[in-house]
Design a protein around this motif. Structure first.
Motif, PDB file in Angstrom:
ATOM      1  N   LEU A 108       0.817  -1.331   0.169  1.00  0.00           N
ATOM      2  CA  LEU A 108       0.045   0.213   0.132  1.00  0.00           C
ATOM      3  C   LEU A 108       0.829   1.370   0.063  1.00  0.00           C
ATOM      4  O   LEU A 108       0.399   2.199  -0.530  1.00  0.00           O
ATOM      5  CB  LEU A 108      -0.912   0.001   1.209  1.00  0.00           C
ATOM      6  CG  LEU A 108      -2.219  -0.690   1.230  1.00  0.00           C
ATOM      7  CD1 LEU A 108      -2.959  -0.836   2.441  1.00  0.00           C
ATOM      8  CD2 LEU A 108      -3.236  -0.023   0.002  1.00  0.00           C
ATOM      9  N   VAL A 109       1.826   1.327   0.835  1.00  0.00           N
ATOM     10  CA  VAL A 109       2.863   2.514   1.046  1.00  0.00           C
ATOM     11  C   VAL A 109       3.588   2.675  -0.494  1.00  0.00           C
ATOM     12  O   VAL A 109       3.583   3.827  -1.074  1.00  0.00           O
ATOM     13  CB  VAL A 109       3.764   2.262   1.950  1.00  0.00           C
ATOM     14  CG1 VAL A 109       5.068   3.266   1.627  1.00  0.00           C
ATOM     15  CG2 VAL A 109       3.280   2.159   3.260  1.00  0.00           C
ATOM     16  N   VAL A 110       3.932   1.671  -1.230  1.00  0.00           N
ATOM     17  CA  VAL A 110       4.546   1.731  -2.501  1.00  0.00           C
ATOM     18  C   VAL A 110       3.392   2.457  -3.559  1.00  0.00           C
ATOM     19  O   VAL A 110       3.759   3.227  -4.345  1.00  0.00           O
ATOM     20  CB  VAL A 110       5.188   0.387  -2.781  1.00  0.00           C
ATOM     21  CG1 VAL A 110       5.572   0.436  -4.471  1.00  0.00           C
ATOM     22  CG2 VAL A 110       6.206  -0.060  -1.972  1.00  0.00           C
ATOM     23  N   GLY A 111       2.391   1.886  -3.518  1.00  0.00           N
ATOM     24  CA  GLY A 111       1.318   2.317  -4.415  1.00  0.00           C
ATOM     25  C   GLY A 111       0.843   3.787  -4.172  1.00  0.00           C
ATOM     26  O   GLY A 111       0.666   4.403  -5.122  1.00  0.00           O
ATOM     27  N   PHE A 112       0.710   4.157  -2.874  1.00  0.00           N
ATOM     28  CA  PHE A 112       0.456   5.418  -2.366  1.00  0.00           C
ATOM     29  C   PHE A 112       1.591   6.485  -2.757  1.00  0.00           C
ATOM     30  O   PHE A 112       1.318   7.566  -3.607  1.00  0.00           O
ATOM     31  CB  PHE A 112       0.023   5.633  -1.162  1.00  0.00           C
ATOM     32  CG  PHE A 112      -0.219   7.006  -0.380  1.00  0.00           C
ATOM     33  CD1 PHE A 112      -1.437   7.547  -0.753  1.00  0.00           C
ATOM     34  CD2 PHE A 112       0.660   7.591   0.025  1.00  0.00           C
ATOM     35  CE1 PHE A 112      -1.672   8.564  -0.228  1.00  0.00           C
ATOM     36  CE2 PHE A 112       0.523   8.848   0.535  1.00  0.00           C
ATOM     37  CZ  PHE A 112      -0.643   9.438   0.329  1.00  0.00           C
ATOM     38  N   LEU A 113       2.960   6.028  -2.528  1.00  0.00           N
ATOM     39  CA  LEU A 113       3.784   6.909  -2.882  1.00  0.00           C
ATOM     40  C   LEU A 113       4.076   6.984  -4.425  1.00  0.00           C
ATOM     41  O   LEU A 113       4.358   8.055  -4.860  1.00  0.00           O
ATOM     42  CB  LEU A 113       5.237   6.220  -2.273  1.00  0.00           C
ATOM     43  CG  LEU A 113       5.525   6.297  -0.929  1.00  0.00           C
ATOM     44  CD1 LEU A 113       6.758   5.812  -0.550  1.00  0.00           C
ATOM     45  CD2 LEU A 113       5.534   7.836  -0.373  1.00  0.00           C
ATOM     46  N   ALA A 114       3.888   5.978  -5.046  1.00  0.00           N
ATOM     47  CA  ALA A 114       3.980   6.151  -6.573  1.00  0.00           C
ATOM     48  C   ALA A 114       2.704   6.994  -7.213  1.00  0.00           C
ATOM     49  O   ALA A 114       3.018   7.960  -7.844  1.00  0.00           O
ATOM     50  CB  ALA A 114       3.721   4.741  -7.377  1.00  0.00           C
ATOM     51  N   TRP A 115       1.762   7.107  -6.584  1.00  0.00           N
ATOM     52  CA  TRP A 115       0.567   8.020  -6.853  1.00  0.00           C
ATOM     53  C   TRP A 115       0.812   9.531  -6.378  1.00  0.00           C
ATOM     54  O   TRP A 115       0.635  10.554  -7.037  1.00  0.00           O
ATOM     55  CB  TRP A 115      -0.913   7.624  -6.131  1.00  0.00           C
ATOM     56  CG  TRP A 115      -1.913   8.358  -6.612  1.00  0.00           C
ATOM     57  CD1 TRP A 115      -2.765   8.775  -7.606  1.00  0.00           C
ATOM     58  CD2 TRP A 115      -2.404   9.450  -5.659  1.00  0.00           C
ATOM     59  NE1 TRP A 115      -3.702   9.503  -7.355  1.00  0.00           N
ATOM     60  CE2 TRP A 115      -3.513  10.146  -6.154  1.00  0.00           C
ATOM     61  CE3 TRP A 115      -1.953   9.932  -4.541  1.00  0.00           C
ATOM     62  CZ2 TRP A 115      -4.100  11.191  -5.313  1.00  0.00           C
ATOM     63  CZ3 TRP A 115      -2.763  10.926  -3.481  1.00  0.00           C
ATOM     64  CH2 TRP A 115      -3.789  11.418  -4.193  1.00  0.00           C
ATOM     65  N   ALA A 116       1.258   9.457  -5.149  1.00  0.00           N
ATOM     66  CA  ALA A 116       1.361  10.925  -4.344  1.00  0.00           C
ATOM     67  C   ALA A 116       2.604  11.624  -4.932  1.00  0.00           C
ATOM     68  O   ALA A 116       2.699  12.884  -5.038  1.00  0.00           O
ATOM     69  CB  ALA A 116       1.514  10.594  -2.854  1.00  0.00           C
ATOM     70  N   ALA A 117       3.597  10.816  -5.580  1.00  0.00           N
ATOM     71  CA  ALA A 117       5.000  11.660  -5.823  1.00  0.00           C
ATOM     72  C   ALA A 117       5.008  11.718  -7.217  1.00  0.00           C
ATOM     73  O   ALA A 117       6.225  11.723  -7.891  1.00  0.00           O
ATOM     74  CB  ALA A 117       5.988  11.001  -5.032  1.00  0.00           C
ATOM     75  N   GLU A 118       3.968  11.760  -8.007  1.00  0.00           N
ATOM     76  CA  GLU A 118       4.215  11.700  -9.277  1.00  0.00           C
ATOM     77  C   GLU A 118       4.859  12.924 -10.066  1.00  0.00           C
ATOM     78  O   GLU A 118       4.958  14.104  -9.651  1.00  0.00           O
ATOM     79  CB  GLU A 118       2.661  11.896 -10.180  1.00  0.00           C
ATOM     80  CG  GLU A 118       2.685  12.030 -11.695  1.00  0.00           C
ATOM     81  CD  GLU A 118       1.538  12.395 -12.333  1.00  0.00           C
ATOM     82  OE1 GLU A 118       1.079  11.920 -13.285  1.00  0.00           O
ATOM     83  OE2 GLU A 118       0.628  13.039 -11.413  1.00  0.00           O
ATOM     84  N   GLY A 119       6.126  12.566 -10.803  1.00  0.00           N
ATOM     85  CA  GLY A 119       7.079  13.613 -11.356  1.00  0.00           C
ATOM     86  C   GLY A 119       8.045  13.917 -10.483  1.00  0.00           C
ATOM     87  O   GLY A 119       9.055  14.642 -10.950  1.00  0.00           O
ATOM     88  N   GLY A 120       8.192  13.434  -9.190  1.00  0.00           N
ATOM     89  CA  GLY A 120       9.179  13.571  -8.180  1.00  0.00           C
ATOM     90  C   GLY A 120       9.952  12.529  -7.996  1.00  0.00           C
ATOM     91  O   GLY A 120       9.837  11.231  -8.417  1.00  0.00           O
TER      92      GLY A 120
END
Length: 426
Positions: A108-120
């Motif tokens: 869940l953390v990996v998926g959330f980080l991938a979504w939340a940090a788009e372009g970063g």
């Protein structure tokens, strides 16, 4: 006294298997919420970079660049499968394995980080190291809480013990210039707070929760008074604590990702590693641990075999206070920060939640404290990389995690049977 616990899941003919569906239900709920987030706020199809190494690492790992939405949806599907696996285990054996919860959180953390940090770019070593730093005082407090409650004494005063430790460590290390003496002073301060708790709760049978709350308020008031009246006017002489130096462990500190996080730390963190192992080993592999658990589970039976129940409780509460007091040093000499009013900011109560989350087990409580530390540090990391996630949401994230944990979403939790109950001989 026998050290054997009979499980409700034992394969005894005619026995009723007690099943707890909280874990699969919680995982299913998180899966649905994450799917709703992805549907309600889809990304434009960019990529997120996960940085796996720092510039000082001997072995440099390449950055991992992942497409945002495919990665997020893949993680969502994987958590759904883990929820189904959890339900299968509950149906078959009555409970869900701990590894399913751990893997689900990571996914869940990996998926959330991938979504939340788009372009970063997400600096994984920095994120994990910061999480560990925030979790260290929680782990010390949780270990103290586990020992106290396993002995049958509810330790609401963890917050006060951490705060007293932070105050004492700052003053003593500033005056002497020796952080180790400050840590020793923090240990003594934690024991003093625990002594008051033990005296009132065990000897005079005062309600343990009330004593703990009063002690927290007392320590908060005393430290705030001395800070305003003594430390502030004499900051250079009394409130400029030195900082523990980081001690990289040869070879281990060069392991990619893990090395910088775990093995480039201060002595406080290394002592914590040892403390977690010793508490676990002592609690489940030694006579001390058997007696400790006996007085917390069935004090009358322990008394009949010659165990001095109240004395055992008393000394273990002092030990718990010493461990929590050392944890308070992280707030001052652990980071080289002057003492400030109420600087523990409720860490003792989060540590108490970790005790419940960890089902009164030292290793599980440590994992819970690490989760809380990660949730706290995640908001800082996302703010630095410029994530569009509202800051208000990130600020409330650690407390949302705490509420879910205390509500028991990780499964059935049972406190020691005599926890919080005074023992009156005869």
């Amino acid at each position: 006294m026998s050290d054997v616990l009979v499980s409700a899941d034992a394969q005894v003919p005619g026995a009723t298997v007690i099943r707890s569906w909280k874990t699969p239900i919680a995982l299913a709920v998180f899966t649905v919420l994450f799917a709703v987030l992805l549907l309600a706020a889809p990304r434009s199809g960019g990529a997120t970079t996960f940085r796996l190494s720092t510039q000082s690492d001997l072995v440099q790992l390449p950055d991992l660049v992942v497409p945002v939405m495919p990665t997020a949806w893949a993680c969502c599907v994987l958590v759904a499968l883990l929820a189904a696996a959890s339900a299968y285990f509950v149906r078959q054996v009555g409970k869900s394995p701990l590894w399913i919860v751990i893997v689900s959180v990571i996914v869940l953390v990996v998926g959330f980080l991938a979504w939340a940090a788009e372009g970063g770019a997400v600096p994984i070593p920095g994120l994990l190291a910061g999480s560990l730093g925030l979790a260290v005082p929680l782990i010390y407090g949780a270990l103290g809480g586990v020992i106290g409650e396993r002995a049958g004494v509810v330790n609401i005063a963890i917050e006060g013990q951490l705060l007293a430790g932070a105050f004492t460590a700052a003053v003593i290390s500033t005056v002497t210039g020796q952080p180790l003496l400050g840590m020793l002073g923090a240990l003594v301060a934690g024991v003093v707070v625990a002594f008051i708790l033990a005296a009132f709760a065990i000897k005079y049978f005062v309600d343990q929760v009330i004593v703990g709350v009063v002690l927290n308020v007392l320590v908060m008031g005393l430290t705030s008074f001395f800070y305003s009246q003594v430390l502030q006017p004499n900051g250079e002489a009394l409130n400029s604590p030195p900082r523990f130096d980081r001690i990289p462990i040869p070879i281990l500190s060069e392991i990619p990702v893990v090395g910088p996080v775990l093995f480039r730390q201060t002595i406080l963190v290394y002592i914590m590693y040892v403390a977690v192992f010793l508490v676990w080993f002592g609690m489940f592999k030694t006579r001390w641990g058997l007696r400790l658990r006996a007085v917390g589970e069935h004090p009358q039976a322990a008394d009949t075999v010659g165990i001095k129940v109240n004395a055992t409780r008393f000394w273990n509460v002092l030990l718990a206070g010493a461990i929590a007091g050392v944890g308070g040093t992280v707030f001052t000499i652990g980071n080289g920060i002057p003492f400030n009013k109420e600087m523990t900011a409720g860490a003792g109560f989060i540590a108490l939640a970790a005790v419940i989350f960890g089902q009164w087990h030292p290793v599980k409580a440590t994992l819970a404290a690490l989760l809380f530390g990660f949730a706290s540090n995640l908001q800082n990391t996302l703010s630095v990389i410029g994530s569009p996630v509202p800051s208000e949401f990130m600020l409330m994230l650690p407390y949302v995690v705490t509420i879910f944990v205390v509500a028991g979403v990780v499964g059935r939790s049972r406190a020691p049977a005599a926890d919080g109950l005074p023992y009156i001989k005869g």
